[in-house]
Design a protein around this motif. Sequence first.
Motif, mmCIF file in Angstrom:
data_model
loop_
_atom_site.group_PDB
_atom_site.id
_atom_site.type_symbol
_atom_site.label_atom_id
_atom_site.label_comp_id
_atom_site.label_asym_id
_atom_site.label_seq_id
_atom_site.Cartn_x
_atom_site.Cartn_y
_atom_site.Cartn_z
ATOM 1 N N ALA A 161 -16.526 23.599 -17.216
ATOM 2 C CA ALA A 161 -15.082 23.427 -17.156
ATOM 3 C C ALA A 161 -14.634 22.176 -17.886
ATOM 4 C CB ALA A 161 -14.639 23.359 -15.705
ATOM 5 N N VAL A 162 -15.556 21.246 -18.046
ATOM 6 C CA VAL A 162 -15.165 19.960 -18.619
ATOM 7 C C VAL A 162 -15.243 20.034 -20.133
ATOM 8 C CG1 VAL A 162 -15.584 17.499 -18.552
ATOM 9 C CG2 VAL A 162 -16.234 18.917 -16.623
ATOM 10 N N LYS A 163 -14.231 19.491 -20.768
ATOM 11 C CA LYS A 163 -14.268 19.463 -22.216
ATOM 12 C C LYS A 163 -15.176 18.333 -22.671
ATOM 13 C CE LYS A 163 -9.738 19.348 -22.823
ATOM 14 N NZ LYS A 163 -8.468 19.405 -23.554
ATOM 15 N N ARG A 173 1.812 16.478 -23.849
ATOM 16 C CA ARG A 173 2.668 16.982 -22.788
ATOM 17 C C ARG A 173 2.398 16.173 -21.517
ATOM 18 N NH1 ARG A 173 -1.463 21.173 -23.565
ATOM 19 N NH2 ARG A 173 -2.742 21.150 -21.699
ATOM 20 N N ASN A 174 3.384 16.129 -20.659
ATOM 21 C CA ASN A 174 3.269 15.444 -19.357
ATOM 22 C C ASN A 174 2.739 14.027 -19.501
ATOM 23 O OD1 ASN A 174 3.731 18.123 -18.566
ATOM 24 N ND2 ASN A 174 1.547 18.481 -18.492
ATOM 25 N N ASP A 190 3.137 11.083 -12.779
ATOM 26 C CA ASP A 190 2.157 10.469 -11.886
ATOM 27 C C ASP A 190 1.130 11.528 -11.520
ATOM 28 O OD1 ASP A 190 3.543 8.074 -11.827
ATOM 29 O OD2 ASP A 190 4.891 8.828 -10.278
ATOM 30 N N PHE A 191 -0.049 11.395 -12.088
ATOM 31 C CA PHE A 191 -1.067 12.398 -11.803
ATOM 32 C C PHE A 191 -1.671 12.179 -10.425
ATOM 33 C CE2 PHE A 191 -1.132 12.897 -16.429
ATOM 34 C CZ PHE A 191 -1.103 14.273 -16.504
ATOM 35 N N LEU A 192 -1.768 13.253 -9.680
ATOM 36 C CA LEU A 192 -2.509 13.210 -8.422
ATOM 37 C C LEU A 192 -3.976 13.526 -8.714
ATOM 38 C CD1 LEU A 192 0.005 15.270 -6.273
ATOM 39 C CD2 LEU A 192 -0.302 12.817 -6.218
ATOM 40 N N VAL A 193 -4.185 14.437 -9.632
ATOM 41 C CA VAL A 193 -5.531 14.805 -10.061
ATOM 42 C C VAL A 193 -5.491 14.907 -11.575
ATOM 43 C CG1 VAL A 193 -7.368 16.524 -9.954
ATOM 44 C CG2 VAL A 193 -5.884 16.204 -7.986
ATOM 45 N N ARG A 194 -6.443 14.296 -12.221
ATOM 46 C CA ARG A 194 -6.481 14.416 -13.674
ATOM 47 C C ARG A 194 -7.915 14.654 -14.097
ATOM 48 N NH1 ARG A 194 -3.757 10.318 -17.999
ATOM 49 N NH2 ARG A 194 -3.495 11.871 -19.602
ATOM 50 N N GLU A 195 -8.218 15.910 -14.352
ATOM 51 C CA GLU A 195 -9.601 16.276 -14.655
ATOM 52 C C GLU A 195 -9.829 16.532 -16.135
ATOM 53 O OE1 GLU A 195 -10.536 18.347 -10.374
ATOM 54 O OE2 GLU A 195 -10.115 19.598 -12.092
ATOM 55 N N TYR A 196 -8.761 16.707 -16.866
ATOM 56 C CA TYR A 196 -8.952 16.869 -18.307
ATOM 57 C C TYR A 196 -7.843 16.139 -19.041
ATOM 58 C CZ TYR A 196 -5.443 20.628 -18.116
ATOM 59 O OH TYR A 196 -4.298 21.359 -17.921
ATOM 60 N N GLY A 197 -8.139 15.757 -20.242
ATOM 61 C CA GLY A 197 -7.159 15.078 -21.063
ATOM 62 C C GLY A 197 -6.566 16.039 -22.069
ATOM 63 N N VAL A 198 -5.404 15.695 -22.559
ATOM 64 C CA VAL A 198 -4.743 16.522 -23.556
ATOM 65 C C VAL A 198 -4.823 15.798 -24.892
ATOM 66 C CG1 VAL A 198 -2.547 17.537 -24.256
ATOM 67 C CG2 VAL A 198 -3.212 17.538 -21.858
#
Lengths: 131, 147
Positions: free
Chosen positions: A7-9, A72-73, A77-85
Amino acid sequence: MADDTQAVKTPASEVAPAEHTRSGTYYRPNVDIVEKADELIVRADVPGATADGIDVKFEDGTLSIHAKVPPRNQDVDFLVREYGVGDFYREFRVNETVDVARISAELADGVLTLHLPKIEAAKPRKIPVKT
Amino acid sequence: MVLRYMNPSHPVQQLRREMDRLWSQVMGDQIEPPWTGLVRGQPAVNVWETEEALFVELETPGLKSDQLDISVAGDQLSIRVHRPEVEEQGATYHRRERPVGSFSRVLRLPSPVDADAVEAELQNGVLCIKLPKAKEARPRKIQVVGK
């Protein structure tokens, strides 16, 4: 099945130091490369990219894919941030069996598909055996 | 993974983020390392909130809306995606990195949401789910009356 997935880039670490016009994070897209009798197909996952942001180049035997992803976005305020854009970038060595002039690309639902037709001489040919 | 354990302002999380950031600067790659709780085969999500709503976003390249199954029950949001395996006849795979199969993710939401008003939008392979907060969870501005 689930073992084959990730799932992780992964970051674009294997990318050669190419000049980039804008700073930021580049990601390495997951790809499938399929070889058929008459062509090679490259499918790359580039979620968030739009057709006008796709830049496919062929230079010195290297095919490069650069998919710009509009930010984008950014101010949330991220509560969960598992991937970057960020943009996707990846390079491939392409050997001389590919007809460079006829490479085509299409984008649908965040998947970039490249068709790399083989030159006539490289297509498999069945040799009839005389009796 | 449970959202309520994700406290980005916790000192340990801050330290970890700071160390991750430093490390990635030294190593040259700028990707943010995955946060806790991410399991292989689970789709990665980004979650953020505004005063009115929670937003959950995930990358679903190549998926059509009928391959997505989103449901809200109580304080749980569950997302199931299915990416079918395309078997090509007479073809050889040189690379096969794009995941196929079914993936699911269940998130516990940090505040009550109005389940009837949840919207999901799929654009360019990115799925964004908007979950409006329930009335009681929205902040209420208190007017200060001066006398």
